[in-house]
Design an enzyme around this catalytic site. Structure first.
Site, short mmCIF file in Angstrom:
data_model
loop_
_atom_site.label_atom_id
_atom_site.label_comp_id
_atom_site.label_asym_id
_atom_site.label_seq_id
_atom_site.Cartn_x
_atom_site.Cartn_y
_atom_site.Cartn_z
N ASP A 101 -61.43 22.60 -84.61
CA ASP A 101 -61.67 21.42 -85.45
C ASP A 101 -62.40 20.34 -84.65
O ASP A 101 -62.36 20.35 -83.40
CB ASP A 101 -60.34 20.84 -85.94
CG ASP A 101 -59.57 21.82 -86.82
OD1 ASP A 101 -60.23 22.68 -87.44
OD2 ASP A 101 -58.34 21.71 -86.88
N1 URA Z 1 -55.59 25.37 -85.21
C1 URA Z 1 -55.90 24.18 -85.75
O1 URA Z 1 -55.16 23.64 -86.56
N2 URA Z 1 -57.04 23.59 -85.36
C2 URA Z 1 -57.87 24.11 -84.42
O2 URA Z 1 -58.90 23.51 -84.09
C3 URA Z 1 -57.52 25.36 -83.88
C4 URA Z 1 -56.37 25.97 -84.29
#
Ligand code: URA
Length: 237
Positions: A101
């Site tokens: 993310d």
């Molecule tokens: N899980 C999440 O919630 N976000 C990420 O960026 C990676 C794994």
């Protein structure tokens, strides 16, 4: 690999041009014209454009320490693309293996080898991803028990695969998972009544992040090989 990809990996031709060449019938595989760019070819096939015999460049395997507020996409989309940090030719041929993310930092792998990324991404390969998770509330024994058993994510029928939880401090844990569902870690913590306040991926299989923020490097041959070895190993939990 797909015929159009084979052409891109062997020449300076970009994907749209490769597709046109194939559709025009200018590309032969073992002497026969194939007009479908999705045709699967292997390195032992003889692919030619006119008199030119194509030989694919070796695959590339890259690690980056992803900074905060960057996006795991090949182009900027509201945030700068992580590929701004990776100074290699034809970066557009690379894809990210397991996106993070915008507000997640840490280990990102990028490659142009689809079979290798499959070994990381496909849940059946059980490749471990280790996240350092900062939490809003202290982690409870009950939450650990649930995470280690498998939790139900909102809108998903099947439980998550059992995770491994290692307590670092009251509000910090190391969470090891073998899947990569959308926002998985945040949704897993939400499912046990907590919230993620910061998230950092530090390891995928045996490949551990060892770079400063924003730095990148090629993986060693041992690191590349370790992915298929570790993903075949049965998970101990
Ligand atoms: N899980 C999440 O919630 N976000 C990420 O960026 C990676 C794994």
């Amino acid at each position: 690999m797909r015929l159009d990809k084979f052409i891109c990996k062997s020449t300076d031709i970009i994907r749209p041009e490769a597709i046109i060449l194939v559709r025009e019938g200018q590309v032969r595989v073992d002497g026969k014209v194939f007009k479908n760019e999705a045709t699967q070819v292997h390195e032992n096939n003889c692919v030619t454009i006119g008199a030119r015999v194509l030989t694919p460049r070796p695959s590339r395997y890259i690690m980056l320490h992803k900074p905060l507020n960057t996006i795991c996409s090949n182009v900027d989309e509201g945030y700068p693309s992580i590929f701004r940090y990776i100074e290699v030719d034809r970066a557009f041929d690379l894809h990210v293996v397991g996106r993070l993310d915008v507000d997640t930092t840490g280990l990102v792998l990028a490659t142009d080898d689809g079979r290798w990324s499959y070994d990381i991404i496909h849940p059946k390969k059980q490749c471990e991803k280790v996240y350092r998770v900062g939490l809003r509330d202290p982690i409870s024994a009950e939450a650990i028990f649930k995470l280690e058993k498998g939790v139900q994510l909102q809108g998903v029928e099947s439980l998550t695969r059992p995770a491994k939880v290692e307590i670092v401090s009251e509000k910090n844990v190391l969470l090891t998972i073998t899947e990569g569902r959308f926002h998985q870690v945040k949704r897993m913590l939400r499912a046990v009544g907590n919230r993620v306040v910061n998230l950092h991926r530090q390891q995928i299989g045996d490949v551990a992040l060892d770079l400063e923020i924003g730095q990148w490097r090629h993986l060693t041959p041992e690191e590349v090989a370790s992915i298929s070895n570790t993903s075949r190993r049965t998970s101990p939990y």
